[in-house]
Design an enzyme around this catalytic site. Structure first.
Site, PDB file in Angstrom:
ATOM      1  N   LYS A  81     -24.478 -13.554  26.179  1.00 15.31           N
ATOM      2  CA  LYS A  81     -25.030 -14.015  27.456  1.00 15.31           C
ATOM      3  C   LYS A  81     -23.913 -14.142  28.492  1.00 15.31           C
ATOM      4  O   LYS A  81     -24.061 -13.707  29.646  1.00 15.31           O
ATOM      5  CB  LYS A  81     -25.745 -15.364  27.267  1.00 15.31           C
TER       6      LYS A  81
ATOM      7  N   GLN B   8     -28.226 -23.753  24.316  1.00 12.22           N
ATOM      8  CA  GLN B   8     -28.646 -22.920  23.186  1.00 12.22           C
ATOM      9  C   GLN B   8     -29.307 -23.780  22.110  1.00 12.22           C
ATOM     10  O   GLN B   8     -28.778 -24.824  21.717  1.00 12.22           O
ATOM     11  CB  GLN B   8     -27.411 -22.176  22.624  1.00 12.22           C
TER      12      GLN B   8
ATOM     13  N   ASP C  84     -34.335 -21.081  31.261  1.00  6.80           N
ATOM     14  CA  ASP C  84     -35.064 -20.834  30.018  1.00  6.80           C
ATOM     15  C   ASP C  84     -36.570 -21.032  30.204  1.00  6.80           C
ATOM     16  O   ASP C  84     -37.360 -20.574  29.370  1.00  6.80           O
ATOM     17  CB  ASP C  84     -34.606 -21.847  28.948  1.00  6.80           C
TER      18      ASP C  84
HETATM   19  N1  GUN Z   1     -32.420 -19.990  20.707  1.00  6.04           N
HETATM   20  C1  GUN Z   1     -33.182 -18.922  20.346  1.00  6.04           C
HETATM   21  N2  GUN Z   1     -33.830 -18.421  21.406  1.00  6.04           N
HETATM   22  C2  GUN Z   1     -33.475 -19.180  22.476  1.00  6.04           C
HETATM   23  C3  GUN Z   1     -33.813 -19.147  23.846  1.00  6.04           C
HETATM   24  O1  GUN Z   1     -34.593 -18.314  24.333  1.00  6.04           O
HETATM   25  N3  GUN Z   1     -33.231 -20.094  24.616  1.00  6.04           N
HETATM   26  C4  GUN Z   1     -32.391 -21.036  24.118  1.00  6.04           C
HETATM   27  N4  GUN Z   1     -31.885 -21.932  24.954  1.00  6.04           N
HETATM   28  N5  GUN Z   1     -32.052 -21.090  22.832  1.00  6.04           N
HETATM   29  C5  GUN Z   1     -32.599 -20.161  22.027  1.00  6.04           C
END
Ligand code: GUN
Length: 298
Positions: A53, A97, A120
């Site tokens: 990311k 995350q 998100d």
């Molecule tokens: N962990 C797995 N998928 C995601 C996501 O889309 N966003 C976040 N913040 N954590 C994740």
């Protein structure tokens, strides 16, 4: 044989647009989109996701910051960090995350993120906007938003009259996916582990979205001829021969399903690359909003 939907190519197209629009935003308004990614602990899969990311964000021309906290971080310390990021005008998107270590209440953390920086799309405000059809002002979770873009590439933006079945009812994928399909005028059914006769239900679907996390659960004869099949699953399965390599497979038995489907996403290379691309798109949308500009489209 089905059309294979090339998620990698669509994701690259989205990222190219984000990069070009970012350059214009910087030149015209002096605003650099800022994305803060927070990771707590050392889960290897999470570390890989977070690193990619950050890398993508930099490639788009963003201000990209990563906060790495120890696995034993207290909830109050994470809350304090989020409050600092909420107040930082250089940050337009905050992503914490998941999963978080057990001493931290994920629900509380998600609700601490300012809704206007919640790229998100997990905050109640954004969930509520999507649920009430305010799709243009909501932040929509990245995986369903990316899946929707892939469906639009095949079927167009108005899906009036089509039957959609979403298998899986998670807050991250299944529920927001169902709301997006409803907003696009589909007749939507959400199926889950307690659904009766799932194969028969899937056979009614013009659009079938699989988000259950069970390798190759959806068989070829569950797919209606000509259906658009979106496979959100990414499952690692052990090698079939000793010393062989583990494989990534989706929730759909790809070879069988592609005999019936009109279009289908592969795993890997389908929905996966779209998730990061939509995170970049959401961060740019947030930066444009903060500069008083209209919402960009992708
Ligand atoms: N962990 C797995 N998928 C995601 C996501 O889309 N966003 C976040 N913040 N954590 C994740």
């Amino acid at each position: 044989m089905a059309e294979i939907i090339d998620g990698k190519a669509v994701a690259e197209d989205v990222v190219e647009k984000v990069t070009a629009m970012t350059a214009r935003l910087v030149a015209d308004k002096g605003v650099v989109p800022g994305l803060a990614v927070v990771i707590v602990g050392e889960d290897p899969a999470s570390q890989v996701y977070v690193a990619s990311k950050g890398k993508r964000a930099k490639a788009c021309g963003f201000h990209s910051v990563q906060h790495t906290l120890d696995a034993d971080t207290a909830e109050a310390d994470l809350v304090a960090l989020i409050e600092t990021l909420n107040a930082d005008p250089a940050i337009h998107g905050i992503l914490v995350q998941l999963p978080l270590p057990p001493q931290i209440d994920s629900g509380r953390i998600i609700q601490t993120i300012a809704p206007e920086k919640d790229v998100d799309g997990f905050h109640f405000i954004n969930v509520g906007k999507l649920g009430t059809g305010e799709v243009d002002t909501a932040f929509v979770p990245c995986t369903p938003a990316g899946s929707m873009l892939l469906i639009e590439r095949v079927r167009g933006r108005d899906l009036s009259g089509l039957n959609a079945v979403v298998v899986g009812r998670s807050n991250i994928v299944g529920k927001p996916m169902a709301n997006l399909l409803l907003a696009a005028n589909c007749t939507v059914t959400v199926a889950h582990s307690r659904t009766r006769d799932l194969p028969a239900l899937c056979r009614t679907a013009d659009i079938l979205v699989a988000a259950v996390g069970r390798p190759e659960m959806i068989r070829g004869d569950w797919v209606k001829p000509g259906a658009t099949v979106i496979d959100v699953g990414i499952n690692r399965v052990a090698a079939s021969t000793p010393g062989g390599k583990a494989r990534l497979v989706g929730d759909v038995a790809f070879d069988e399903a592609s005999a019936n489907a009109g279009a289908i996403t592969p795993v890997p290379g389908g929905v996966g690359p779209m998730t990061i691309a939509l995170l970049m798109a959401n961060t740019l949308v947030s930066a444009c909003r903060s500069a008083g500009l209209p919402r960009p489209t992708f």
